[in-house]
Design a protein around this motif. Structure first.
Motif, PDB file in Angstrom:
ATOM      1  N   GLU A   1      18.235  36.906  29.085  1.00 48.34           N
ATOM      2  CA  GLU A   1      19.434  37.562  28.595  1.00 48.34           C
ATOM      3  C   GLU A   1      20.631  36.611  28.691  1.00 48.34           C
ATOM      4  O   GLU A   1      21.449  36.515  27.784  1.00 48.34           O
ATOM      5  CB  GLU A   1      19.663  38.800  29.463  1.00 48.34           C
ATOM      6  N   ILE A   2      20.709  35.891  29.815  1.00 49.80           N
ATOM      7  CA  ILE A   2      21.836  34.998  30.056  1.00 49.80           C
ATOM      8  C   ILE A   2      21.671  33.696  29.275  1.00 49.80           C
ATOM      9  O   ILE A   2      22.603  33.193  28.669  1.00 49.80           O
ATOM     10  CB  ILE A   2      21.978  34.747  31.573  1.00 49.80           C
TER      11      ILE A   2
ATOM     12  N   ASP B   1      20.089  33.410  26.455  1.00 47.06           N
ATOM     13  CA  ASP B   1      20.353  33.708  25.046  1.00 47.06           C
ATOM     14  C   ASP B   1      21.838  33.858  24.773  1.00 47.06           C
ATOM     15  O   ASP B   1      22.322  33.492  23.711  1.00 47.06           O
ATOM     16  CB  ASP B   1      19.619  34.985  24.616  1.00 47.06           C
TER      17      ASP B   1
ATOM     18  N   ILE C   1      28.030  34.978  38.818  1.00 46.67           N
ATOM     19  CA  ILE C   1      28.686  36.026  38.031  1.00 46.67           C
ATOM     20  C   ILE C   1      29.792  36.682  38.851  1.00 46.67           C
ATOM     21  O   ILE C   1      29.603  36.949  40.041  1.00 46.67           O
ATOM     22  CB  ILE C   1      27.670  37.104  37.592  1.00 46.67           C
ATOM     23  N   ARG C   2      30.939  36.907  38.224  1.00 45.27           N
ATOM     24  CA  ARG C   2      32.014  37.644  38.889  1.00 45.27           C
ATOM     25  C   ARG C   2      32.600  38.684  37.957  1.00 45.27           C
ATOM     26  O   ARG C   2      32.466  38.572  36.742  1.00 45.27           O
ATOM     27  CB  ARG C   2      33.127  36.704  39.353  1.00 45.27           C
ATOM     28  N   TYR C   3      33.273  39.654  38.554  1.00 43.00           N
ATOM     29  CA  TYR C   3      33.833  40.745  37.763  1.00 43.00           C
ATOM     30  C   TYR C   3      35.309  40.877  38.103  1.00 43.00           C
ATOM     31  O   TYR C   3      35.681  40.869  39.275  1.00 43.00           O
ATOM     32  CB  TYR C   3      33.096  42.040  38.104  1.00 43.00           C
TER      33      TYR C   3
ATOM     34  N   ARG D   1      38.871  43.152  37.423  1.00 36.92           N
ATOM     35  CA  ARG D   1      39.394  44.420  36.953  1.00 36.92           C
ATOM     36  C   ARG D   1      40.583  44.157  36.028  1.00 36.92           C
ATOM     37  O   ARG D   1      41.324  43.190  36.204  1.00 36.92           O
ATOM     38  CB  ARG D   1      39.855  45.205  38.187  1.00 36.92           C
TER      39      ARG D   1
ATOM     40  N   ARG E   1      31.898  36.619  29.676  1.00 37.75           N
ATOM     41  CA  ARG E   1      30.683  37.282  29.214  1.00 37.75           C
ATOM     42  C   ARG E   1      31.035  38.543  28.441  1.00 37.75           C
ATOM     43  O   ARG E   1      30.484  38.831  27.400  1.00 37.75           O
ATOM     44  CB  ARG E   1      29.778  37.628  30.405  1.00 37.75           C
ATOM     45  N   SER E   2      31.978  39.320  28.995  1.00 42.07           N
ATOM     46  CA  SER E   2      32.495  40.469  28.249  1.00 42.07           C
ATOM     47  C   SER E   2      33.897  40.731  28.761  1.00 42.07           C
ATOM     48  O   SER E   2      34.229  40.341  29.866  1.00 42.07           O
ATOM     49  CB  SER E   2      31.593  41.693  28.441  1.00 42.07           C
ATOM     50  N   GLY E   3      34.725  41.373  27.936  1.00 46.10           N
ATOM     51  CA  GLY E   3      36.106  41.624  28.335  1.00 46.10           C
ATOM     52  C   GLY E   3      37.065  40.648  27.668  1.00 46.10           C
ATOM     53  O   GLY E   3      36.664  39.880  26.801  1.00 46.10           O
TER      54      GLY E   3
ATOM     55  N   GLU F   1      41.191  43.283  29.677  1.00 46.88           N
ATOM     56  CA  GLU F   1      40.157  44.319  29.774  1.00 46.88           C
ATOM     57  C   GLU F   1      39.229  43.948  30.913  1.00 46.88           C
ATOM     58  O   GLU F   1      39.038  42.766  31.172  1.00 46.88           O
ATOM     59  CB  GLU F   1      39.313  44.356  28.493  1.00 46.88           C
ATOM     60  N   ASP F   2      38.619  44.938  31.552  1.00 45.19           N
ATOM     61  CA  ASP F   2      37.638  44.659  32.603  1.00 45.19           C
ATOM     62  C   ASP F   2      36.709  43.558  32.106  1.00 45.19           C
ATOM     63  O   ASP F   2      36.160  43.656  31.018  1.00 45.19           O
ATOM     64  CB  ASP F   2      36.805  45.905  32.914  1.00 45.19           C
TER      65      ASP F   2
ATOM     66  N   LEU G   1      33.672  40.501  32.737  1.00 46.13           N
ATOM     67  CA  LEU G   1      32.576  39.904  33.471  1.00 46.13           C
ATOM     68  C   LEU G   1      32.585  38.411  33.160  1.00 46.13           C
ATOM     69  O   LEU G   1      32.614  38.025  31.990  1.00 46.13           O
ATOM     70  CB  LEU G   1      31.248  40.533  33.025  1.00 46.13           C
TER      71      LEU G   1
ATOM     72  N   TYR H   1      31.133  34.372  33.772  1.00 46.88           N
ATOM     73  CA  TYR H   1      30.118  33.444  34.248  1.00 46.88           C
ATOM     74  C   TYR H   1      30.831  32.197  34.746  1.00 46.88           C
ATOM     75  O   TYR H   1      31.558  31.557  33.985  1.00 46.88           O
ATOM     76  CB  TYR H   1      29.165  33.033  33.122  1.00 46.88           C
TER      77      TYR H   1
END
Lengths: 637, 227
Positions: A7-8, A10, A35-37, A39, A60-62, A106-107, A109, A111
């Motif tokens: 998944e990562i 790709d 990986i970190r997140y 807010r 990755r997203s956000g 935006e929240d 994610l 890498y």
């Protein structure tokens, strides 16, 4: 182990510049990621991100927003965006790195990718490295270059590769190499050892390293080749390739896929490519002294349309450019004809009809044209003297010769005769103004089916060359007439309703099954024609003199015949369908097949299919609105 | 919540230690991290297992995946998974879900007896993190009992239980699907993963945990706040 983080892996593979890395290298990269997140609303970068073992940060997203030192918005990073500021390289471009600050919108994610590994990759893979050195210079370049050039250069090298590479093994003799170059008519060869590129042999190598030194032509190629050559991939941008060439003063760049040579990019390829630029083409046409020269310029029209489509020009824009070039081809042909047959005996105007007139042409369009002659000749019926008779017959043979010359010239340039024979060389469409007025009068009053068909062609008319006042005179007469005649409008509404968009009851496409274009949609007759029909109806019923569909719809909104929303919807639908058609044709041209209007919807993405269905739905709705307004139209249809 | 629960768990650990042998003994000897340890200083090991069914007594483990969360980050260099060799055949329905077939389990798979020591080694001095941790906990416990004579005793953080308690606290009615990993991830704007295997789900759970922590202000939490 790593491959299971598919998944990562790709995700990286689908985002530049990681997508430039070879597949087996990509497999090993996920384990260099943490990986970190973050807010929404958090300041960026957070203290935890600034670790001693630095990282580059990939979104990755956000969404993140970054500011420059003045606090202005510098960059917005979305999915796949890269924040390299925390990882300053210690290579030759080293300079104090400024870390931009920003905010998490935006929240998000993230890498975090090992900085050490990143610099190693840059060192290891030139393609990858170039992306980052390029990204900086790109910003400078953008400020200097004008938009258009950037547009042309944002094309991948792949587009320019015309033929497979010409190669030779390293042990072959210089003479064999020279022979190979002559038979293939190329200025360079790729030298291979075990299928791997080991060097390049060019004309100048032969000259400088062999002939000038008196070296025997029986020596192996590898003794005079240039080893350690710079290479690019098919995905490299044209602008990058050009930068490499100018930086290294070289004229040839081998193109590799993995390690396999797939083609050669030369400076002259790039020059020719730019030559396909419309401006060049227009100049070539103006300068053409013979029909042959015009034809050879016109041969590059398909290429131009393809390049425009690939560089992201809108369908509206492309239609205008192609129509303008057809206009200048026509003008030049008429000038050549007047040189050949002498000055015209009476004033005339050459008019284009159909898609050329509407500025909606593509390279597969037929030619539709006509001549309006001045009434000057026997304008006075009472007097039919002998000299007038002579003038008439002389003028007739003059315009026959002239129209045949131009029609056949346009045909040779790639615009075929139309099936309906609406050509200036057809005596019916080469008439004095008063006959033209009578034609339109009959079409508007008599309402025969054939007349309606002709009306749809000749109500889109634009003067190209000659006495413009002849045309204006006709147009005013026609508009005044058509606007008053609502029965005529009802009939052309009926005619327009016979072209329904190919949409079934459950929002499925209804595909063609005629054995020739199976499982396709006819984008022209079922998509574009219905919209141009609608626009024409609004033009004729409200006296709009504009000819292009876009302008007609705008004018219809201005005079209140259409709401702004309806007008915008129709213009968007037209742009969408036309751009799908242009792209379809670009793909056909690229494959070397004949361009047409038949698109298999299976080739579209789900999103595009839905957009296309929406566009058809808009047409359907507008047709129903019209049918309600002209109930008679429905009966006729 | 539970300092008391913590001591009870430690007691259970020492009881189990008396009966345990082999790798489980090595595992149980290591003391648990204390309840007041800061979250960022603990090794949290996100675990996911794929099984042939829901009953730990009759069903078998097919696939186990693990990844370590430490200091607020998921460290993918610790990502690890194994496919487990099984003796009885895999029910068709599970095959569809996990995309693991009999053939795969027979050829690629390793015997559980080889994999279990590696699992225990990774969990040593760590906290187990899972979504609906009861499944992971009970399946691993049963096999430990079978192979090494005692259950698996380990401090556990369950993302599903955390979210259930959160929803209860804000008086939000809970539907069954609300607590599924997929739907909770959506709530925190986490990307959608296509592949469904143990390692992917372990990473997905770890990401969800990071999002929950971030949502609660991020720093300063201690182990007892979540276990």
């Amino acid at each position: 182990m790593e491959i299971e983080l598919l998944e990562i892996r790709d995700f990286l593979a689908h985002h530049t510049p990681f997508g430039l890395l070879p597949s087996e290298l990509l497999d090993t990269l996920p384990k260099f990621i943490t990986i970190r997140y973050l807010r929404r609303g958090t300041g960026f970068p957070t203290p935890e991100l600034q670790t001693p073992e630095n990282t580059i940060i990939i979104v990755r997203s956000g969404v993140l927003e970054l500011q420059d030192s003045q606090g202005n918005l510098d960059e917005k990073l979305g999915e796949g965006g890269i924040f390299p500021d925390l990882c300053s390289s210690n290579d030759n471009t080293a300079k104090p790195q400024i870390v931009r600050l920003g905010k998490v919108i935006e929240d998000t994610l993230l890498y975090l990718f090992s900085c050490k590994k990143f610099l190693e990759l840059r060192h290891q893979i030139p393609e990858f490295n170039r992306y980052f050195s390029h990204a900086i210079s790109e910003k400078l370049k953008q400020a200097i270059d004008n938009l258009h050039e950037a547009c042309v250069m944002a094309v991948e090298v792949r587009e320019l590769l015309k033929r497979p590479p010409v190669t030779i093994t390293h042990t072959a003799s210089i003479q064999e190499a020279a022979h190979l170059m002559t038979t293939h008519n190329v200025s360079s060869l790729m030298v291979l050892e075990n299928e791997q590129l080991v060097g390049l042999l060019t004309d100048s190598d032969l000259r400088r390293r062999c002939l000038a030194r008196g070296l025997s032509s029986q020596f192996p190629v590898q003794s005079i080749m240039s080893a350690a050559v710079e290479t690019i991939t098919a995905k490299t941008l044209l602008s990058t390739a050009l930068m490499i060439m100018t930086r290294l003063h070289i004229h040839h760049l081998p193109v590799l896929e993995a390690t396999k040579p797939i083609g050669m990019l030369t400076v002259s390829d790039i020059v020719t490519y730019q030559g396909a630029n419309s401006a060049f083409l227009a100049v070539n046409i103006r300068k053409a002294a013979t029909l042959d020269e015009l034809v050879s310029s016109a041969k590059r029209l398909p290429e131009l349309q393809m390049h425009l489509a690939n560089s992201g020009a809108s369908a509206l824009h492309i239609g205008q450019i192609i129509a303008q070039i057809t206009d200048s081809l026509t003008c030049r042909l008429l000038e050549l004809a007047e040189q050949k047959f002498g000055a015209p005996p009476i004033p005339y105007v050459w008019v284009a009809a159909g898609s050329q007139a509407r500025h909606e042409q593509t390279i597969v369009s037929d030619q539709d044209n006509a001549i309006i002659l001045s009434d000057h000749l026997n304008g006075n019926h009472s007097d039919s003297s002998n000299s007038d008779y002579n003038l008439q017959s002389c003028s007739e043979s003059y315009f026959i010769a002239l129209s045949q010359f131009v029609n056949s010239g346009l045909n040779a340039c790639g615009f075929p005769y139309c099936p309906g024979n609406t050509l200036a060389q057809n005596a019916k469409w080469r008439q004095p103004l008063r006959v033209w007025k009578q034609y339109f009068h009959d079409w508007i009053e008599c309402l025969e089916p054939k007349a309606l068909m002709l009306a749809t062609i000749f109500f889109d008319l634009r003067p190209i060359y000659g006495g413009m006042e002849l045309f204006n005179n006709l147009q005013q007469d026609v508009l005044a007439h058509s606007k008053r005649n609502s029965i005529f409008i009802a009939h052309i509404v009926g005619n327009a309703l016979s072209h329904r968009p190919p949409l079934g009851f459950f929002r499925d496409f209804t595909l063609i099954h005629d054995g020739k274009h199976d499982d396709t949609l006819d984008l022209k007759h079922r998509g574009i024609v219905p919209i141009t029909d609608l626009a024409r109806i609004y033009a004729l019923s409200t006296g709009i003199s504009a000819v292009s569909t876009n302008e007609r719809l705008y004018a219809a909104y201005q005079n209140g015949a259409l709401s702004q929303e309806m007008a915008d919807n129709l213009r968007d639908a037209l742009e969408l369908i036309a751009s799908l058609r242009i792209r379809h044709q670009a793909q056909q041209i690229q494959k070397g097949s004949m361009a047409d209007n038949y698109l298999p919807p299976a080739k579209l993405s789900t999103l595009e299919r839905n957009h296309l269905k929406d566009a058809f739905k808009i047409i359907q709705t507008m047709q129903n609105v019209l049918a309600d307004r002209y109930p008679l139209g429905r009966m006729v249809a | 919540m539970g300092t008391l629960r913590w001591y009870r768990k430690n007691l259970q650990r020492r009881i189990a230690l008396h009966r345990a042998n082999g790798p489980l003994q090595d595992f149980l000897i290591a003391p648990f991290p204390g309840p007041y340890t800061l979250l960022q200083d603990v090794d949290l090991v996100a675990v996911d297992i794929e099984t042939t069914g829901l009953n730990p007594r009759t069903d078998s483990i097919l696939n186990i995946g693990m990844v370590t969360v430490k200091n607020g980050g998921i460290h993918l260099d610790t990502a690890w998974q194994e496919i487990i060799q099984i003796t009885n055949t895999i029910p068709e329905a599970t095959t569809v879900l996990h995309q693991i077939t009999d053939d795969q389990a027979a050829t690629v798979g390793k015997p559980l007896s080889e994999v279990l020591p590696l699992v225990l080694n990774r969990l040593k001095s760590a906290v187990l993190l899972a979504h609906h941790a009861h499944i992971e906990q009970s399946f691993l416990s049963i096999v430990c009992q079978r192979f090494y004579g005692a259950p698996l005793v380990i401090p556990t953080i369950d993302t599903m239980a955390l979210m259930r308690r959160y929803y209860e606290r804000i008086n939000r009615p809970i539907h069954a699907h609300d607590l599924r990993l997929f739907n909770l991830r959506k709530r925190y704007n986490l990307p959608r993963y296509r592949a469904h295997n143990a390692l992917n789900d372990a990473v997905a759970t770890a990401e969800l945990f990071l999002a929950i922590i971030a949502d609660r202000g991020g720093t300063g939490y201690r182990l007892r706040d979540f276990c």
